[in-house]
Each structure stands twice: as structure tokens, then as C-alpha cells.
Design an enzyme around this catalytic site. Structure first.
Site, PDB file in Angstrom:
ATOM      1  NE  ARG A 126      -3.778  -2.346   0.335  1.00  0.00           N
ATOM      2  CZ  ARG A 126      -4.739  -2.626  -0.531  1.00  0.00           C
ATOM      3  NH1 ARG A 126      -4.941  -1.816  -1.564  1.00  0.00           N
ATOM      4  NH2 ARG A 126      -5.484  -3.703  -0.398  1.00  0.00           N
ATOM      5  CG  HIS A 175       1.574  -9.023  -6.769  1.00  0.00           C
ATOM      6  ND1 HIS A 175       1.212  -7.699  -6.941  1.00  0.00           N
ATOM      7  CD2 HIS A 175       0.491  -9.756  -7.157  1.00  0.00           C
ATOM      8  CE1 HIS A 175      -0.027  -7.640  -7.396  1.00  0.00           C
ATOM      9  NE2 HIS A 175      -0.489  -8.877  -7.532  1.00  0.00           N
ATOM     10  CE1 TYR A 181      -2.870  -5.836  -4.888  1.00  0.00           C
ATOM     11  CE2 TYR A 181      -2.750  -5.252  -2.558  1.00  0.00           C
ATOM     12  CZ  TYR A 181      -2.907  -6.206  -3.539  1.00  0.00           C
ATOM     13  OH  TYR A 181      -3.079  -7.517  -3.215  1.00  0.00           O
ATOM     14  CG  HIS A 198      -3.025  -5.210 -10.200  1.00  0.00           C
ATOM     15  ND1 HIS A 198      -3.862  -4.935  -9.134  1.00  0.00           N
ATOM     16  CD2 HIS A 198      -2.679  -6.518 -10.079  1.00  0.00           C
ATOM     17  CE1 HIS A 198      -4.022  -6.027  -8.417  1.00  0.00           C
ATOM     18  NE2 HIS A 198      -3.310  -6.999  -8.964  1.00  0.00           N
ATOM     19  CD  GLU A 256      -3.368 -10.043 -10.931  1.00  0.00           C
ATOM     20  OE1 GLU A 256      -4.303 -10.481 -10.239  1.00  0.00           O
ATOM     21  OE2 GLU A 256      -2.364  -9.479 -10.430  1.00  0.00           O
ATOM     22  CG  ASP A 286      -6.759 -13.419 -10.280  1.00  0.00           C
ATOM     23  OD1 ASP A 286      -7.915 -13.840 -10.102  1.00  0.00           O
ATOM     24  OD2 ASP A 286      -6.032 -13.012  -9.350  1.00  0.00           O
ATOM     25  CG  HIS A 322      -8.659 -10.676 -11.064  1.00  0.00           C
ATOM     26  ND1 HIS A 322      -7.394 -10.140 -11.018  1.00  0.00           N
ATOM     27  CD2 HIS A 322      -9.167 -10.549  -9.810  1.00  0.00           C
ATOM     28  CE1 HIS A 322      -7.146  -9.705  -9.796  1.00  0.00           C
ATOM     29  NE2 HIS A 322      -8.195  -9.951  -9.045  1.00  0.00           N
ATOM     30  CG  HIS A 340      -2.500 -14.375  -9.217  1.00  0.00           C
ATOM     31  ND1 HIS A 340      -2.605 -13.004  -9.353  1.00  0.00           N
ATOM     32  CD2 HIS A 340      -1.215 -14.616  -8.843  1.00  0.00           C
ATOM     33  CE1 HIS A 340      -1.437 -12.443  -9.087  1.00  0.00           C
ATOM     34  NE2 HIS A 340      -0.582 -13.400  -8.781  1.00  0.00           N
ATOM     35  CG  ASP A 379     -10.368  -8.118  -7.417  1.00  0.00           C
ATOM     36  OD1 ASP A 379     -10.325  -9.305  -7.039  1.00  0.00           O
ATOM     37  OD2 ASP A 379      -9.363  -7.392  -7.473  1.00  0.00           O
ATOM     38  CG  HIS A 424      -9.239 -13.037  -4.816  1.00  0.00           C
ATOM     39  ND1 HIS A 424      -7.871 -13.103  -4.865  1.00  0.00           N
ATOM     40  CD2 HIS A 424      -9.606 -12.268  -5.869  1.00  0.00           C
ATOM     41  CE1 HIS A 424      -7.425 -12.392  -5.882  1.00  0.00           C
ATOM     42  NE2 HIS A 424      -8.475 -11.877  -6.501  1.00  0.00           N
ATOM     43  CD  GLU A 477      -3.045 -12.910  -5.908  1.00  0.00           C
ATOM     44  OE1 GLU A 477      -2.103 -12.130  -5.958  1.00  0.00           O
ATOM     45  OE2 GLU A 477      -4.091 -12.761  -6.583  1.00  0.00           O
TER      46      GLU A 477
END
Length: 277
Positions: free
Chosen positions: A36, A66, A69, A107, A142, A176, A179, A211, A224, A226, A256
Site C-alpha cells: 500500500r 508482485h 497496488y 496490475h 495480470e 487470475d 478476475h 493466480h 474482484d 476472491h 491468493e
């Protein structure tokens, strides 16, 4: 089968590899820095070298880095855009010292109401400014769910980005499951058709990582969220059919799902042995 989960590298790579081994995993995914924010761990070459040796000893598939974000390569805000580029450049520099990690997944970004075409052009331009062609780490775009103003929820969008990247031999895709299903690709009831479309559009040789997630929402929801394996709309049968498809069998799987370590251990067993138990 190569399978792992997302793990924290707060104690270093060697300890994280050891943790994965105890979990009966033979790969794992990690954030390159604060997911973050932008702060990264101090570069520890000795830790990297020992992790490389341990991964080789236990026949690990490539680890999967990864990106945070906070990177938005589609942004029209120059400060945000520059932040994403400079941090990705630094990530690639760091990863060149970690031989057991060949891929970093990003992303693609959010166009923030500027339009898909603007976002695609902006993403490709950013990547072109980052890559010089000498990197030993591949960037994986992704597949996204399409929530909000996300770019990359259609295979054609990913292809357009890749086609505009000069050094696109260093570009691949991370698929993913949550997704892609949420974006409208029916991997539950028409997996063969989806894979044919992916191959025709992007080429299955671009697919380097998966993913593996169940989905809380239905096909085409563009949401989105999961779910744990077997607890979502894809279901255990849908997940197992997906991972056992001949075209996907040798691609590493990275969980994930919303889990703690014990939950990941359970899911790794589910995937390896094919039942909830």
C-alpha cells in the site's frame, strides 16, 4: 505440480523459502515492497544467494514477485505515473540479484475515466521507459476483473499493451482465475473455449503464472472478490478441472485466497490431492 501461496518476506527470503517447504509448497509469491506504499526492504545479496541455493535444492518453480497496488501505469497524473515507473525500475534492479525469481506481476492500471485507449497507451509508454531489454526478469500483466476503470480485463487489451512494448520478449501474462471469470470468461463451463481465445489473442506461450482463486461473485460480475478454494462460484470441481487441463498443467499456481498460513496449507493439500478432506 508447482504450487504455493502469497507469503511475507519480512524475515528474509531464506526464512520464507523454509516456511514454504514446511507448507509442502514449491514456490510462492511475495510483494516487492509495502503493498500500500513504496518502501522496500534493504537489499541483502547474501540472503538472495542462499535463497537461490535452497530453491534449487528443493526444485522450486520460479518465485513470483508482485508489485504494490500503488503503481498505476495508466494514470494521467504525472506524479503517480513517475512513481510507478521509478519503483518498477528499482524492483527490476533488485530482482536481477534473485535468480530464483524470473517474473514480476503488475496490475496494468486504472485509466480513471480517461478511457481504455488512453490507459493502454499510457501503460505501454511507461513500460517502454522502464525496460532497456537487458533485464533478466519478465513483467507479467495480470488479467483483471474490470471493476471501476481497470485496464486489462479483456485479452485484447493485454495484447494491445504488449504489442506496443518495444522489448516485448520480456512481457508475459499472469492469469487470475477469479478476475478472469468475473470479467466474463467462462472458465467453469467453457474452459477449452477460453484457452483457445487466449491462445489466438495472446499466445499460450505468454502465460507464465496462474493466480488460483475461487470467486465470491458470478460470471461477468466485474467484481474482484476472491474466495477460498471450493467456497465460491467456481467451486472445487471448476478449480480442479482448470488446473488439470493439459495446456495448463506445467504452469505454476499461486494462491491468493483470503487465508492464514494454516488455510493455505489446507488448500495446497486440496490442490495436490483433489479433495477437501
Amino acid at each position: 505440480m508447482f504450487i504455493g501461496s502469497h507469503l511475507s518476506i519480512s524475515k528474509g527470503f531464506v526464512e520464507t523459502v523454509k516456511q514454504a517447504i514446511k507448507m509442502e509448497a514449491n514456490t510462492f509469491q511475495f510483494f516487492t515492497r509495502n503493498p500500500r506504499g513504496g518502501k522496500a526492504r534493504k537489499l541483502d545479496i547474501d540472503d538472495f544467494k542462499k535463497a537461490d541455493e535452497l530453491c534449487e535444492e528443493y526444485n522450486f518453480a520460479s518465485l513470483l514477485a508482485h508489485a504494490p497496488y500503488t503503481y498505476n501505469f495508466a494514470s494521467d497524473n504525472d506524479k503517480t505515473w513517475e512513481f510507478a515507473k521509478t519503483r518498477l525500475k528499482d524492483d527490476l534492479y533488485r530482482l536481477q540479484h534473485l535468480n530464483c525469481c524470473k517474473y514480476i506481476v503488475i496490475h496494468p492500471g486504472n485509466h480513471l475515466k480517461k478511457g481504455i485507449d488512453f490507459g493502454i497507451e499510457r501503460i505501454a509508454e511507461a513500460i517502454n521507459e522502464v525496460l532497456d531489454g537487458n533485464e533478466n526478469t519478465m513483467i507479467l500483466l495480470e488479467t483483471m476483473s474490470g471493476k471501476g476503470t481497470e485496464v486489462g480485463f479483456k485479452f485484447e487489451q493485454l495484447k494491445e499493451i504488449i504489442d506496443r512494448v518495444e522489448h516485448n520478449k520480456l512481457m508475459g501474462v499472469c492469469f487470475d482465475t477469479c478476475h478472469t471469470y468475473s470479467a466474463g470468461y467462462n472458465i467453469k463451463n467453457d474452459l477449452e473455449g477460453v484457452l483457445e481465445e487466449f491462445d489466438k489473442t495472446l499466445g499460450l506461450d505468454r502465460l507464465k503464472a496462474i493466480h488460483l482463486n475461487d470467486s465470491m461473485h458470478e460470471l461477468g460480475s466485474r467484481k474482484d472478490r476472491h474466495a477460498r478454494i471450493g467456497e465460491g462460484t467456481l467451486g472445487l470441481e471448476g478449480i480442479l478441472n482448470f488446473i488439470n487441463h493439459p495446456k495448463l498443467k506445467n504452469i505454476p499456481l499461486y494462491l491468493e485466497t483470503p487465508n492464514d498460513i494454516e488455510g493455505y496449507i489446507k488448500e495446497i493439500k486440496i490442490i495436490r490431492y483433489g479433495y477437501l478432506g
